[in-house]
Design a protein around this motif. Structure first.
Motif, PDB file in Angstrom:
ATOM      1  N   ILE A   1       5.455 -63.115  55.665  1.00  0.00           N
ATOM      2  CA  ILE A   1       6.813 -63.647  55.767  1.00  0.00           C
ATOM      3  C   ILE A   1       7.759 -62.550  56.260  1.00  0.00           C
ATOM      4  O   ILE A   1       7.700 -61.406  55.807  1.00  0.00           O
ATOM      5  CB  ILE A   1       7.300 -64.173  54.401  1.00  0.00           C
ATOM      6  N   GLU A   2       8.622 -62.913  57.209  1.00  0.00           N
ATOM      7  CA  GLU A   2       9.632 -61.990  57.738  1.00  0.00           C
ATOM      8  C   GLU A   2      11.003 -62.643  57.607  1.00  0.00           C
ATOM      9  O   GLU A   2      11.119 -63.870  57.524  1.00  0.00           O
ATOM     10  CB  GLU A   2       9.327 -61.678  59.206  1.00  0.00           C
ATOM     11  N   SER A   3      12.047 -61.831  57.580  1.00  0.00           N
ATOM     12  CA  SER A   3      13.413 -62.333  57.423  1.00  0.00           C
ATOM     13  C   SER A   3      14.136 -62.367  58.768  1.00  0.00           C
ATOM     14  O   SER A   3      14.040 -61.425  59.564  1.00  0.00           O
ATOM     15  CB  SER A   3      14.208 -61.462  56.442  1.00  0.00           C
ATOM     16  N   ASP A   4      14.847 -63.456  58.995  1.00  0.00           N
ATOM     17  CA  ASP A   4      15.699 -63.607  60.172  1.00  0.00           C
ATOM     18  C   ASP A   4      17.129 -63.335  59.728  1.00  0.00           C
ATOM     19  O   ASP A   4      17.783 -64.192  59.131  1.00  0.00           O
ATOM     20  CB  ASP A   4      15.550 -65.019  60.732  1.00  0.00           C
ATOM     21  N   SER A   5      17.620 -62.142  60.018  1.00  0.00           N
ATOM     22  CA  SER A   5      18.968 -61.760  59.575  1.00  0.00           C
ATOM     23  C   SER A   5      20.051 -62.513  60.335  1.00  0.00           C
ATOM     24  O   SER A   5      21.174 -62.658  59.848  1.00  0.00           O
ATOM     25  CB  SER A   5      19.164 -60.248  59.752  1.00  0.00           C
TER      26      SER A   5
ATOM     27  N   LYS B   1      17.428 -66.835  57.347  1.00  0.00           N
ATOM     28  CA  LYS B   1      16.278 -67.613  56.868  1.00  0.00           C
ATOM     29  C   LYS B   1      15.024 -66.773  57.000  1.00  0.00           C
ATOM     30  O   LYS B   1      14.986 -65.777  57.718  1.00  0.00           O
ATOM     31  CB  LYS B   1      16.119 -68.919  57.672  1.00  0.00           C
ATOM     32  N   LYS B   2      13.971 -67.213  56.299  1.00  0.00           N
ATOM     33  CA  LYS B   2      12.684 -66.543  56.404  1.00  0.00           C
ATOM     34  C   LYS B   2      11.773 -67.351  57.317  1.00  0.00           C
ATOM     35  O   LYS B   2      11.873 -68.575  57.391  1.00  0.00           O
ATOM     36  CB  LYS B   2      12.053 -66.375  55.016  1.00  0.00           C
TER      37      LYS B   2
ATOM     38  N   SER C   1      11.534 -65.400  65.567  1.00  0.00           N
ATOM     39  CA  SER C   1      11.930 -66.387  64.565  1.00  0.00           C
ATOM     40  C   SER C   1      12.152 -67.740  65.240  1.00  0.00           C
ATOM     41  O   SER C   1      12.800 -67.823  66.283  1.00  0.00           O
ATOM     42  CB  SER C   1      13.226 -65.949  63.874  1.00  0.00           C
TER      43      SER C   1
ATOM     44  N   TYR D   1       7.206 -71.729  52.497  1.00  0.00           N
ATOM     45  CA  TYR D   1       7.921 -71.501  53.751  1.00  0.00           C
ATOM     46  C   TYR D   1       7.153 -72.198  54.879  1.00  0.00           C
ATOM     47  O   TYR D   1       5.928 -72.346  54.798  1.00  0.00           O
ATOM     48  CB  TYR D   1       8.039 -70.009  54.061  1.00  0.00           C
TER      49      TYR D   1
ATOM     50  N   SER E   1       7.027 -72.736  59.399  1.00  0.00           N
ATOM     51  CA  SER E   1       7.477 -72.348  60.737  1.00  0.00           C
ATOM     52  C   SER E   1       6.650 -73.107  61.757  1.00  0.00           C
ATOM     53  O   SER E   1       5.463 -73.386  61.529  1.00  0.00           O
ATOM     54  CB  SER E   1       7.315 -70.840  60.968  1.00  0.00           C
TER      55      SER E   1
END
Length: 268
Positions: free
Chosen positions: A37-41, A45-46, A61, A106, A108
């Motif tokens: 999991i990575e964060s979209d600043s 959102k993740k 993302s 989560y 995607s």
């Protein structure tokens, strides 16, 4: 590598890449790994990282269409048509994720061009991902996770029909530990494939998403049922069989001991 427990794949793959760096790309592309999991600043959102949104060490993302960390200027981005499909699919699949996987999960979705097809309206690829972390319960479960990956290859057939080739992979891991049980890692993976030809009545994205969504839902139900049968029912059956075997052996030993005592009494 495909037969290894998912909980140990990451460390084993890292070791292989160090031993054979010239095979790194092939290993990363062909060996299924636990999803990250990575964060979209930008969108706050993740999102899930995989090979279909990776460019070097950066991951795109689906929420903002931005790479994190920032990638080169020539990093791959989906076409306008595929990006429209991707945005709609992420919104719909997020609702699906909440209904079936609830909290701690989560999702995607990534759309991409496929080799040999320049017109995205006649052929494309799509990847639907779900990652769920299972919180530690008050009992013996210490940690666990569920990863499901659904990859489509879509090609135009005849008329308004399209062929949808689906490859689904599910990886699960449950680590249990207590004084009675000790330590137990129940983990594994399952891979299924299915191909269907369906009609696309509308030029927009709705028909494609309905067709793919129906296939994903049916495949999820099928895999869940088989996992319940293999990892739970079969495990319970084996453990119960071991207990019965042990009990039968003990009873047999008791009979032998009793017969020996009777034989000794008669001899005296």
């Amino acid at each position: 590598m495909r037969r290894m427990a998912p909980s140990t794949i990451e460390n084993s793959l890292a070791g292989l890449c160090e031993l054979a760096p010239d095979l790194t790309d092939d290993l990363l592309n062909n060996v299924d790994q636990p999803l990250k999991i990575e964060s979209d600043s930008k969108a706050e959102k993740k999102f899930i990282c995989c090979d279909y949104n990776r460019d070097g060490d950066s991951f795109r993302s689906p929420w903002s269409n931005t790479y994190f960390p920032p990638a080169d200027a020539d990093a791959l981005l989906p076409s306008k048509y595929l990006r429209g499909l991707e945005e709609d699919a992420n919104a719909i699949f997020d609702v699906y994720r909440k209904l079936y996987f609830e909290g701690g999960s989560y999702s995607s979705v990534y759309f991409f061009s496929i080799e040999g097809c320049e017109d995205p309206t006649k052929g494309f690829g799509a990847c639907f991902l779900v990652h769920k972390d299972v919180e530690a319960a008050s009992g013996s479960l210490k940690k666990g996770w569920w990863d499901s990956t659904h990859v489509f290859q879509v090609n135009k057939a005849r008329g308004d029909n399209y062929e949808y080739k689906l490859t689904s992979t599910v990886m699960i891991s449950m680590v249990m530990e207590d004084n009675t049980l000790g330590s137990c890692d129940l983990s594994g993976s399952m891979n299924k494939q299915k191909s269907e030809t369906k009609a696309v009545k509308e030029k927009g994205s709705t028909s494609h998403l309905i067709n793919m969504g129906t296939m994903i839902e049916n495949m999820d139900h099928r895999i869940r049922a088989e996992i319940m049968e293999i990892y739970f029912s079969k495990t319970r059956q084996i453990i119960d069989g071991m207990r019965l075997s042990s009990g039968a052996r003990n009873r047999q030993m008791d009979k032998i001991a009793a017969s020996l005592k009777d034989a000794l009494k008669k001899s005296t």
